[in-house]
Design a protein around this motif. Structure first.
Motif, PDB file in Angstrom:
ATOM      1  N   VAL A  98       3.796   9.927   0.797  1.00  0.00           N
ATOM      2  CA  VAL A  98       2.351  10.032   0.971  1.00  0.00           C
ATOM      3  C   VAL A  98       1.875  11.445   0.650  1.00  0.00           C
ATOM      4  CG1 VAL A  98       2.267  10.702   3.409  1.00  0.00           C
ATOM      5  CG2 VAL A  98       0.475   9.267   2.469  1.00  0.00           C
ATOM      6  N   LEU A  99       2.706  12.439   0.897  1.00  0.00           N
ATOM      7  CA  LEU A  99       2.354  13.813   0.532  1.00  0.00           C
ATOM      8  C   LEU A  99       2.308  13.970  -0.981  1.00  0.00           C
ATOM      9  CD1 LEU A  99       1.787  16.655   1.701  1.00  0.00           C
ATOM     10  CD2 LEU A  99       4.234  17.114   1.507  1.00  0.00           C
ATOM     11  N   TYR A 100       3.115  13.210  -1.663  1.00  0.00           N
ATOM     12  CA  TYR A 100       3.171  13.282  -3.122  1.00  0.00           C
ATOM     13  C   TYR A 100       1.855  12.820  -3.760  1.00  0.00           C
ATOM     14  CZ  TYR A 100       5.057  12.683  -7.852  1.00  0.00           C
ATOM     15  OH  TYR A 100       5.274  12.767  -9.200  1.00  0.00           O
TER      16      TYR A 100
ATOM     17  N   GLY B 203       9.859   1.357   2.180  1.00  0.00           N
ATOM     18  CA  GLY B 203      10.090   1.159   3.613  1.00  0.00           C
ATOM     19  C   GLY B 203       8.857   0.841   4.424  1.00  0.00           C
ATOM     20  N   GLY B 204       7.686   0.838   3.797  1.00  0.00           N
ATOM     21  CA  GLY B 204       6.462   0.526   4.529  1.00  0.00           C
ATOM     22  C   GLY B 204       6.032   1.654   5.444  1.00  0.00           C
TER      23      GLY B 204
ATOM     24  N   ARG C 135       0.820  -1.214   0.000  1.00  0.00           N
ATOM     25  CA  ARG C 135       0.000   0.000   0.000  1.00  0.00           C
ATOM     26  C   ARG C 135       0.852   1.262   0.000  1.00  0.00           C
ATOM     27  NH1 ARG C 135      -5.133   1.898   1.116  1.00  0.00           N
ATOM     28  NH2 ARG C 135      -5.089   4.011   1.918  1.00  0.00           N
ATOM     29  N   THR C 136       2.001   1.215   0.651  1.00  0.00           N
ATOM     30  CA  THR C 136       2.842   2.409   0.784  1.00  0.00           C
ATOM     31  C   THR C 136       3.878   2.528  -0.330  1.00  0.00           C
ATOM     32  OG1 THR C 136       4.354   1.195   2.242  1.00  0.00           O
ATOM     33  CG2 THR C 136       2.584   2.451   3.283  1.00  0.00           C
ATOM     34  N   ARG C 137       3.792   1.677  -1.331  1.00  0.00           N
ATOM     35  CA  ARG C 137       4.767   1.744  -2.431  1.00  0.00           C
ATOM     36  C   ARG C 137       4.373   2.891  -3.365  1.00  0.00           C
ATOM     37  NH1 ARG C 137       6.136  -0.512  -7.453  1.00  0.00           N
ATOM     38  NH2 ARG C 137       8.351  -1.097  -7.598  1.00  0.00           N
ATOM     39  N   ARG C 138       4.951   4.055  -3.131  1.00  0.00           N
ATOM     40  CA  ARG C 138       4.635   5.260  -3.882  1.00  0.00           C
ATOM     41  C   ARG C 138       5.918   5.972  -4.286  1.00  0.00           C
ATOM     42  NH1 ARG C 138       1.649   5.931   1.089  1.00  0.00           N
ATOM     43  NH2 ARG C 138      -0.526   5.264   0.839  1.00  0.00           N
TER      44      ARG C 138
ATOM     45  N   ASP D  59      -2.937   3.619   5.357  1.00  0.00           N
ATOM     46  CA  ASP D  59      -1.696   2.895   5.672  1.00  0.00           C
ATOM     47  C   ASP D  59      -1.719   2.401   7.114  1.00  0.00           C
ATOM     48  OD1 ASP D  59      -0.984   3.656   3.149  1.00  0.00           O
ATOM     49  OD2 ASP D  59       0.405   5.241   3.781  1.00  0.00           O
ATOM     50  N   THR D  60      -2.205   3.261   8.024  1.00  0.00           N
ATOM     51  CA  THR D  60      -2.211   2.902   9.440  1.00  0.00           C
ATOM     52  C   THR D  60      -3.105   1.712   9.713  1.00  0.00           C
ATOM     53  OG1 THR D  60      -1.831   5.233  10.017  1.00  0.00           O
ATOM     54  CG2 THR D  60      -2.613   3.793  11.765  1.00  0.00           C
ATOM     55  N   CYS D  61      -4.266   1.673   9.044  1.00  0.00           N
ATOM     56  CA  CYS D  61      -5.184   0.532   9.234  1.00  0.00           C
ATOM     57  C   CYS D  61      -4.522  -0.773   8.808  1.00  0.00           C
ATOM     58  CB  CYS D  61      -6.463   0.764   8.429  1.00  0.00           C
ATOM     59  SG  CYS D  61      -7.686   1.801   9.253  1.00  0.00           S
ATOM     60  N   VAL D  62      -3.861  -0.750   7.648  1.00  0.00           N
ATOM     61  CA  VAL D  62      -3.199  -1.952   7.164  1.00  0.00           C
ATOM     62  C   VAL D  62      -2.014  -2.297   8.063  1.00  0.00           C
ATOM     63  CG1 VAL D  62      -1.985  -3.000   5.217  1.00  0.00           C
ATOM     64  CG2 VAL D  62      -3.928  -1.496   4.799  1.00  0.00           C
TER      65      VAL D  62
END
Length: 527
Positions: A82-84, A69-70, A54-57, A296-299
């Motif tokens: 995530v800001l991007y 880095g997750g 999910r955090t692969r951005r 991201d936090t939920c996952v």
């Protein structure tokens, strides 16, 4: 233990605050669920990468390479990536503000400089601009309704989640205080002037200090965060309601003024709308970023719950007490419970159940009748759990009721009826049973608290029971906000276009009328 509870509460507050802005998967965020977390090696230990897919951005701090880095709130690359995800909406807001500003400036210059020139008039352009203006106004209305409805359901769902988290914290505080009160009572409990050993009393002081401090810290943090959390929730709801109301009013008012031909007021409203639309797109981008943080936090919570022994980025926020510390706290609880039961059984075996002659002094109070059953100790001498009790022993739940049958009536501290327990002894033994049962009952709770089982259960419930509704209704909020922003943006353009076409139509009709009048006058003067 105090450190554990302080940081646990801080994270629960962080999770609760972040839940204010949850929504469904968005650009730059992979769908969650069904992905096995990857483990990476850091130094000599294996670290679990939370919410990796999910955090692969793209990371703007790393030449737009993908961040791997997750979930990790202490990593600047995570926040940059995530800001991007909101950059597209921020760019739209910037381009809109600049380009439409230039468009307004050029339109003003054109209208001012070319006011006396003849105008061409197209019926198709006039009708098309009116139709599109009507459609975009309707879209703005629909978007406002979706936004208003979504924020209401989102507010209620978020409130339920926050009340659950705060309820869990309050429950923990209550249990800690109850456990502490039982520990305090254990120091003063004695039967027939016999009390717990001094080393056990010292251990009670040690554990009680930790538990009391933990309860006070957690209770204070919960109370301090409670008002801030609900104020933030109400503020977000109010902002969304204001946005929906302002955009709806702007769309309606702009449509009415355009159709009514009040051009000067339309131009003023266009300038106001120009600024508001830019702010709406910025708000939409901020909401999208905050949505991704919580998604991201939920996952991450789900991954953490499923891997209780792994080292993760959450350890920096919730450094769960190690097993040795947890076992020490639990061991002290077991020790006090074991010693308390031994104390009661010692009095029963050596005093109440012995037929002593009157010369035995204070140990003889004319006790007689059936022997008093011993209290079942839930632990073996090595403090391991005792599986079964010896036949004839009584447990914590029924000991006081059973012993009541062995109570005698007394005069001058001597039994005058059949029985082996004086009322004072019965009261003291009942107090000892209550304290022992309290320690036994809250012992597992204390262990679950210090080894993070409590937090894991809380996060698991949030992920399974609360996140789905939050995501569904936050999707409504995001869609409504985006619809309103785009509809009003396009409405602004067609306010100007329609005003231009309406003015052209007016001047064309006026010019045609003047031409017709001139032609008629000319024809009337001909011989």
């Amino acid at each position: 233990m105090p450190t554990f509870n302080t940081k646990t509460t801080s994270f629960l507050a962080l999770a609760a605050l972040t839940l204010l802005f949850t929504s469904l998967s968005s650009p730059g965020a992979a769908a969650d669920g069904g992905v096995v977390p990857r483990r990476s090696v850091l130094g000599n230990e294996t670290v679990l990468v939370l919410a990796e897919e999910r955090t692969r951005r793209k990371d703007p701090l790393d030449d737009l390479n993908y961040y791997t880095g997750g979930w990790n709130i202490s990593n600047e690359h995570y926040f940059a990536s995530v800001l991007y995800t909101g950059s597209t909406l921020f760019l739209i807001a910037s381009f809109w503000f600049v380009l439409f500003g230039i468009f307004l400036l050029l339109s003003c210059m054109y209208f001012c400089c070319c006011r006396q020139r003849s105008y061409g008039y197209s019926r198709v352009a006039y009708a098309l601009s009116l139709i599109l203006l009507t459609l975009f106004t309707v879209a703005a209305v629909v978007g406002s309704i979706v936004l208003y409805t979504g924020q209401g359901k989102f507010h209620d769902s978020t409130k339920d989640t926050l009340e659950y988290v705060l309820g869990q914290a309050d429950s923990t505080v209550g249990n800690l205080k109850s456990f502490s009160s039982y520990l305090t009572s254990a120091k003063t409990v004695g039967v027939d002037q016999v009390f717990l050993p001094k080393d056990v009393l010292n251990n009670i002081d040690k554990v009680n200090t930790l538990v009391t401090s933990a309860a006070d810290t957690l209770g204070s943090a919960t109370q301090d965060n409670k008002d801030d959390i609900f104020n933030s929730l109400n503020t977000v709801g109010l902002i969304l309601i204001i946005v929906a109301a302002v955009m709806l009013t702007l769309a309606f008012l702009g449509f009415l003024l355009s159709v009514s031909g009040l051009q000067f007021l339309v131009y003023i409203l266009v300038i106001v709308g120009w600024i508001l639309v830019a702010l709406a797109f910025i708000l939409c981008g901020v909401f999208l970023v905050l949505h991704n943080v919580l998604g991201d936090t939920c996952v991450a919570m789900s991954d953490w719950v499923g891997n209780p022994t792994a080292h993760t980025a959450l350890d920096k926020v919730i450094p769960c007490v190690d097993k040795a510390t947890a076992e020490e706290a639990r061991s002290q609880s077991k020790e006090v419970t074991f010693q308390m039961v031994q104390l009661v059984n010692g009095i029963i075996a050596n005093v109440s159940n012995r037929n002593l002659p009157p010369i035995a002094g204070p140990l003889s109070y004319n006790q007689s009748g059936p022997l008093v059953p011993l209290l079942c100790n839930p632990y073996n001498p090595d403090k391991s759990d005792r599986i079964t009790c010896i036949p004839g022993e009584v447990g914590f739940t029924n000991a006081t009721q059973v012993w009541k049958n062995y109570e005698c009536q007394v005069v001058n501290s001597k039994c005058t009826t059949v029985g082996r327990l004086t009322p004072s002894m019965y009261d003291q033994m009942s107090g000892a049973v209550n304290v022992s049962y309290g320690l036994y009952h809250y012992g597992p709770f204390l262990t679950n608290l210090v080894d993070c089982t409590f937090v894991r259960d809380t996060f698991d419930a949030i992920h399974k029971e609360h996140c789905p509704d939050l995501r569904l209704y936050s999707r409504w909020v995001y869609i409504g906000l985006l619809m309103v922003s785009e509809a009003v943006m396009l409405s602004l353009v067609f306010w100007v276009v329609y005003a231009r076409e309406r003015r052209h139509r007016k001047y064309t009709k006026q010019a045609d009328a003047e031409a017709s009048a001139a032609q008629a006058s000319y024809e009337s003067k001909e011989p």
